[in-house]
Enzyme design. Structure first.
Site, mmCIF file in Angstrom:
data_model
loop_
_atom_site.group_PDB
_atom_site.id
_atom_site.type_symbol
_atom_site.label_atom_id
_atom_site.label_comp_id
_atom_site.label_asym_id
_atom_site.label_seq_id
_atom_site.Cartn_x
_atom_site.Cartn_y
_atom_site.Cartn_z
ATOM 1 C CD GLU A 1 -3.072 -0.956 2.194
ATOM 2 O OE1 GLU A 1 -2.946 -0.076 3.073
ATOM 3 O OE2 GLU A 1 -4.044 -1.723 2.150
ATOM 4 C CE1 TYR B 1 -10.150 -6.198 4.418
ATOM 5 C CE2 TYR B 1 -8.765 -4.509 3.435
ATOM 6 C CZ TYR B 1 -8.896 -5.644 4.216
ATOM 7 O OH TYR B 1 -7.788 -6.223 4.786
ATOM 8 C CD GLU C 1 -4.387 -6.101 3.778
ATOM 9 O OE1 GLU C 1 -5.353 -5.351 4.066
ATOM 10 O OE2 GLU C 1 -3.218 -5.810 4.058
#
Length: 225
Positions: free
Chosen positions: A3, A147, A216
């Site tokens: 990130e 997400y 993720e």
């Protein structure tokens, strides 16, 4: 690298990560040193050059023997236009360029997205021809941390002192009926499998079918303190 897009903003724009540099009025607390208008772009620029140098070294000395792969992982979300208006459609594309393209365009094509050059101007460090050749193609895969999806609408480009959030000139919402988030990213946003699918298709079509690893994933929930 994990990130680098969010790491640079957290460290040099809003100062919630070390070294905690920012400039008023952008920090989450009062800033004592830093320049939120410039330093996040400098941090990402140097991160990309460092990444490319390591990839070059690895490919020359180790990859043939070790059969390894080197990539980079970006914070990501899929963007839906809040309305079908031209300005919201353009804002959605701009959001994708600022979050994906900021990192991936240089590593695949050798330069930043055109809209970033336009909105950020001289605060966005340029690549020399040598640097552009070094970074171009310097990844074997793309990693994403995903997400949720967000709804995007246009926000007029601000004048005067600016940072990344002002430069991108969009508002983000967790749903069509939510108010714009005042904290950058909405919280408690539901998962959106379709958005992840659309994001993977976009990455495939835009960046030459590089392997993509979802590193993720889950449901984003912020617990009350």
């Amino acid at each position: 690298m994990n990130e680098p897009n969010i790491g640079a903003l957290a460290s040099y724009d809003v100062a919630i990560f070390p070294p905690g540099r920012c400039s008023d009025p952008f920090g989450v607390t009062k800033c004592t040193s830093g320049d939120s208008s410039v330093e996040p772009y400098m941090a990402v620029h140097n991160t990309l050059l460092a990444h490319a140098s390591v990839v070059s070294l690895y490919r020359k000395k180790y990859q043939a023997m070790q059969k390894g792969a080197v990539g980079i992982s970006i914070y990501s979300f899929w963007s839906y236009p809040l309305t079908n208006s031209t300005v919201d459609l353009e804002a959605t594309r701009r959001c994708i360029d600022f979050y994906f393209g900021w990192i991936l365009d240089p590593l695949v094509f050798g330069d930043y997205p055109q809209v970033m050059k336009k909105n950020v101007g001289s605060r966005l460090p340029p690549f020399t021809e040598v640097q552009s050749e070094l970074i171009k193609g310097s990844l074997d895969f793309i990693g994403i941390n995903h997400y949720y999806s967000l709804y995007v609408n246009d926000r007029p480009l601000e004048t005067g002192v600016q940072d990344y959030k002002a430069d991108i000139s969009v508002s983000l919402r967790g749903s069509r009926i939510d108010p714009p988030s005042s904290q950058g990213f909405p919280v408690n946003v539901p998962s959106d499998p379709k958005g992840l699918q659309l994001q993977l298709e976009y990455l495939k079509e835009t960046y030459g079918n590089l392997p993509v690893y979802v590193q993720e994933n889950g449901i984003c929930r912020r617990q009350p303190r």
